[in-house]
Design an enzyme around this catalytic site. Structure first.
Site, PDB file in Angstrom:
ATOM      1  N   GLY A  44       0.809  -1.219   0.000  1.00  0.00           N
ATOM      2  CA  GLY A  44       0.000   0.000   0.000  1.00  0.00           C
ATOM      3  C   GLY A  44       0.837   1.262   0.000  1.00  0.00           C
ATOM      4  O   GLY A  44       2.024   1.226  -0.307  1.00  0.00           O
ATOM      5  N   GLY A  70       5.468   4.212  -8.799  1.00  0.00           N
ATOM      6  CA  GLY A  70       6.180   2.945  -8.987  1.00  0.00           C
ATOM      7  C   GLY A  70       5.199   1.781  -9.005  1.00  0.00           C
ATOM      8  O   GLY A  70       5.217   0.942  -9.918  1.00  0.00           O
ATOM      9  N   HIS A  71       4.313   1.751  -8.008  1.00  0.00           N
ATOM     10  CA  HIS A  71       3.300   0.683  -7.962  1.00  0.00           C
ATOM     11  C   HIS A  71       2.410   0.753  -9.201  1.00  0.00           C
ATOM     12  O   HIS A  71       2.068  -0.271  -9.789  1.00  0.00           O
ATOM     13  CB  HIS A  71       2.408   0.839  -6.725  1.00  0.00           C
ATOM     14  CG  HIS A  71       3.125   0.732  -5.413  1.00  0.00           C
ATOM     15  ND1 HIS A  71       3.307   1.807  -4.576  1.00  0.00           N
ATOM     16  CD2 HIS A  71       3.699  -0.318  -4.781  1.00  0.00           C
ATOM     17  CE1 HIS A  71       3.943   1.420  -3.485  1.00  0.00           C
ATOM     18  NE2 HIS A  71       4.209   0.145  -3.581  1.00  0.00           N
ATOM     19  N   GLN A  75      11.965  -3.897  -9.958  1.00  0.00           N
ATOM     20  CA  GLN A  75      13.419  -4.125  -9.912  1.00  0.00           C
ATOM     21  C   GLN A  75      14.045  -3.385  -8.728  1.00  0.00           C
ATOM     22  O   GLN A  75      15.138  -3.707  -8.289  1.00  0.00           O
ATOM     23  CB  GLN A  75      14.048  -3.645 -11.229  1.00  0.00           C
ATOM     24  CG  GLN A  75      15.556  -3.891 -11.308  1.00  0.00           C
ATOM     25  CD  GLN A  75      16.234  -2.886 -12.203  1.00  0.00           C
ATOM     26  OE1 GLN A  75      15.825  -2.714 -13.351  1.00  0.00           O
ATOM     27  NE2 GLN A  75      17.262  -2.211 -11.696  1.00  0.00           N
ATOM     28  N   ASP A  85      13.374  -3.648  -5.738  1.00  0.00           N
ATOM     29  CA  ASP A  85      13.670  -4.662  -4.719  1.00  0.00           C
ATOM     30  C   ASP A  85      14.241  -5.886  -5.428  1.00  0.00           C
ATOM     31  O   ASP A  85      13.617  -6.944  -5.475  1.00  0.00           O
ATOM     32  CB  ASP A  85      12.395  -5.000  -3.958  1.00  0.00           C
ATOM     33  CG  ASP A  85      11.840  -3.785  -3.242  1.00  0.00           C
ATOM     34  OD1 ASP A  85      12.305  -3.481  -2.145  1.00  0.00           O
ATOM     35  OD2 ASP A  85      10.962  -3.094  -3.809  1.00  0.00           O
ATOM     36  N   GLN A 114      14.574  -9.293  -3.771  1.00  0.00           N
ATOM     37  CA  GLN A 114      13.246  -9.898  -3.625  1.00  0.00           C
ATOM     38  C   GLN A 114      12.843 -10.607  -4.923  1.00  0.00           C
ATOM     39  O   GLN A 114      12.382 -11.744  -4.902  1.00  0.00           O
ATOM     40  CB  GLN A 114      12.249  -8.798  -3.268  1.00  0.00           C
ATOM     41  CG  GLN A 114      10.798  -9.166  -3.445  1.00  0.00           C
ATOM     42  CD  GLN A 114       9.867  -8.072  -2.938  1.00  0.00           C
ATOM     43  OE1 GLN A 114       9.686  -7.924  -1.741  1.00  0.00           O
ATOM     44  NE2 GLN A 114       9.281  -7.300  -3.829  1.00  0.00           N
TER      45      GLN A 114
HETATM   46  P1  AMP Z   1       6.008  -2.325  -1.578  1.00  0.00           P
HETATM   47  O1  AMP Z   1       4.625  -1.781  -1.451  1.00  0.00           O
HETATM   48  O2  AMP Z   1       7.079  -1.360  -1.191  1.00  0.00           O
HETATM   49  O3  AMP Z   1       6.165  -3.685  -0.957  1.00  0.00           O
HETATM   50  O4  AMP Z   1       6.263  -2.552  -3.126  1.00  0.00           O
HETATM   51  C1  AMP Z   1       5.375  -3.318  -3.898  1.00  0.00           C
HETATM   52  C2  AMP Z   1       5.996  -3.545  -5.238  1.00  0.00           C
HETATM   53  O5  AMP Z   1       6.248  -2.280  -5.879  1.00  0.00           O
HETATM   54  C3  AMP Z   1       7.354  -4.265  -5.161  1.00  0.00           C
HETATM   55  O6  AMP Z   1       7.431  -5.216  -6.202  1.00  0.00           O
HETATM   56  C4  AMP Z   1       8.324  -3.142  -5.353  1.00  0.00           C
HETATM   57  O7  AMP Z   1       9.558  -3.556  -5.903  1.00  0.00           O
HETATM   58  C5  AMP Z   1       7.582  -2.251  -6.318  1.00  0.00           C
HETATM   59  N1  AMP Z   1       8.109  -0.893  -6.280  1.00  0.00           N
HETATM   60  C6  AMP Z   1       8.301  -0.116  -5.178  1.00  0.00           C
HETATM   61  N2  AMP Z   1       8.878   1.060  -5.517  1.00  0.00           N
HETATM   62  C7  AMP Z   1       9.055   1.019  -6.866  1.00  0.00           C
HETATM   63  C8  AMP Z   1       9.612   1.932  -7.811  1.00  0.00           C
HETATM   64  N3  AMP Z   1      10.092   3.119  -7.455  1.00  0.00           N
HETATM   65  N4  AMP Z   1       9.638   1.549  -9.111  1.00  0.00           N
HETATM   66  C9  AMP Z   1       9.147   0.351  -9.494  1.00  0.00           C
HETATM   67  N5  AMP Z   1       8.593  -0.543  -8.647  1.00  0.00           N
HETATM   68  C10 AMP Z   1       8.567  -0.220  -7.351  1.00  0.00           C
END
Ligand code: AMP
Length: 297
Positions: free
Chosen positions: A46, A51-52, A163, A165, A168
């Site tokens: 969330g 990015g999301h 990418q 993460d 991961q």
């Molecule tokens: P999180 O909510 O931080 O767990 O992220 C969920 C997904 O969004 C994960 O696969 C992250 O790698 C991806 N994500 C987070 N930040 C970015 C970003 N700046 N660019 C691309 N994907 C992202």
């Protein structure tokens, strides 16, 4: 919202599921009633940002139905980490999903995902020995646990991860291979702010001053990348120098190094037939920033 005001390729109403039963009915509805077979899945915690949304976009291009999970997963937080303070904004996130054409949001409570007592866990052999794994014990085990559960519940055809993460993504790819999950894993490019800072839900913790300093991490990675691309094969000294510069700016470095993209172990000498991950993690105040650049020589 009237039908006319929505473009036809955007889902008109996102179905929000809080329970596994609701998720099952929603999935059954798209599979059986609407005859849509392919499912794309974007797992998140969330506090959605661009990015999301880029991940959701990729899932929409590749599949007919897009499911986004929003779950701040307790098993991937250490005892001194920010589980309690992690930003939670479900209403805004659902609205963002609706605008992005998501079909189903799965936003379970902790109790829906985990029994009080667990008797099983997933162990990671060597892929979590370095990078974020070494400073966050149990972090990737917690991620594998929840992603494994989510894959079993949703049975997606495609799952999109960032990418950003990278460790991961690589560990999940390995889980998919070893556990025979029938899902294609797609890694999406890192979305950045104009000044280069990788977008992250945790950027909300940065003070105004820290926010100005934060892009320094990416600048250091870019500089090291350029040096490697122009012929440096043993980057240790160069990396140490960048670490010193970052520390002088106020960063507290967790790691900054070149890693093998297969073993995720540090590399001292680069050769020109391998792929590498140039990656860094550093604290600015209480905020942990991570970033990386893929290097192919
Ligand atoms: P999180 O909510 O931080 O767990 O992220 C969920 C997904 O969004 C994960 O696969 C992250 O790698 C991806 N994500 C987070 N930040 C970015 C970003 N700046 N660019 C691309 N994907 C992202």
């Amino acid at each position: 919202m009237s039908k006319d005001s929505v473009s036809t390729d955007i889902a008109e109403t996102v179905t929000v599921c809080k329970t596994i039963d609701e998720l099952n009915s929603a999935l059954r509805a798209v599979r059986e009633q609407d005859g849509r077979s392919s499912i794309g899945f974007v797992p998140t915690m969330g506090a959605l940002h661009e990015g999301h949304l880029s991940l959701i976009d990729i899932a929409r291009q590749k599949t007919e139905t897009v499911v986004v999970s929003i779950f701040v997963n307790p098993t991937q937080f250490g005892p001194d980490e920010d589980f309690e303070s992690y930003p939670r904004q479900l209403q805004d996130d659902v609205a963002a999903c609706q605008n992005a054409g998501v079909d189903i949001v799965f936003a379970p409570d902790r109790e829906e995902m985990y029994d009080e007592t667990r008797y099983l866990s997933i162990e990671i052999d060597t892929l979590s020995n370095h990078m974020c794994g070494s400073s966050r014990p149990g972090f990737f085990e917690g991620i594998l646990l929840v992603v494994n559960k989510l894959f079993n519940l949703i049975e997606p055809d495609v799952a999109v991860f960032g990418q950003k993460d990278i460790q991961q993504v690589q560990i999940i790819r390995q889980m998919v291979r070893e556990f025979n999950h029938g899902v294609e894993i797609v890694a999406a490019p890192i979305v950045r702010a104009n000044d280069g800072l990788a977008l992250s839900s945790r950027n909300a913790y940065l003070s105004a001053e820290e926010r100005t300093t934060a892009p320094g991490l990416y600048r250091s990675l870019k500089y090291i990348e350029q040096q490697i691309q122009s012929g440096v094969t043993e980057p240790a000294l160069l990396i140490n120098h960048q670490k010193d510069e970052l520390e002088a700016k106020g960063f507290e470095i967790d790691y900054l190094n070149v890693f093998s993209d297969k073993t995720l172990s540090p590399i001292t000498t680069l050769s020109d037939d391998e792929r590498y991950i140039l990656a860094g993690a550093a604290y600015l105040g209480k905020t942990r920033l991570i970033d990386n650049i893929l290097i192919e020589l």
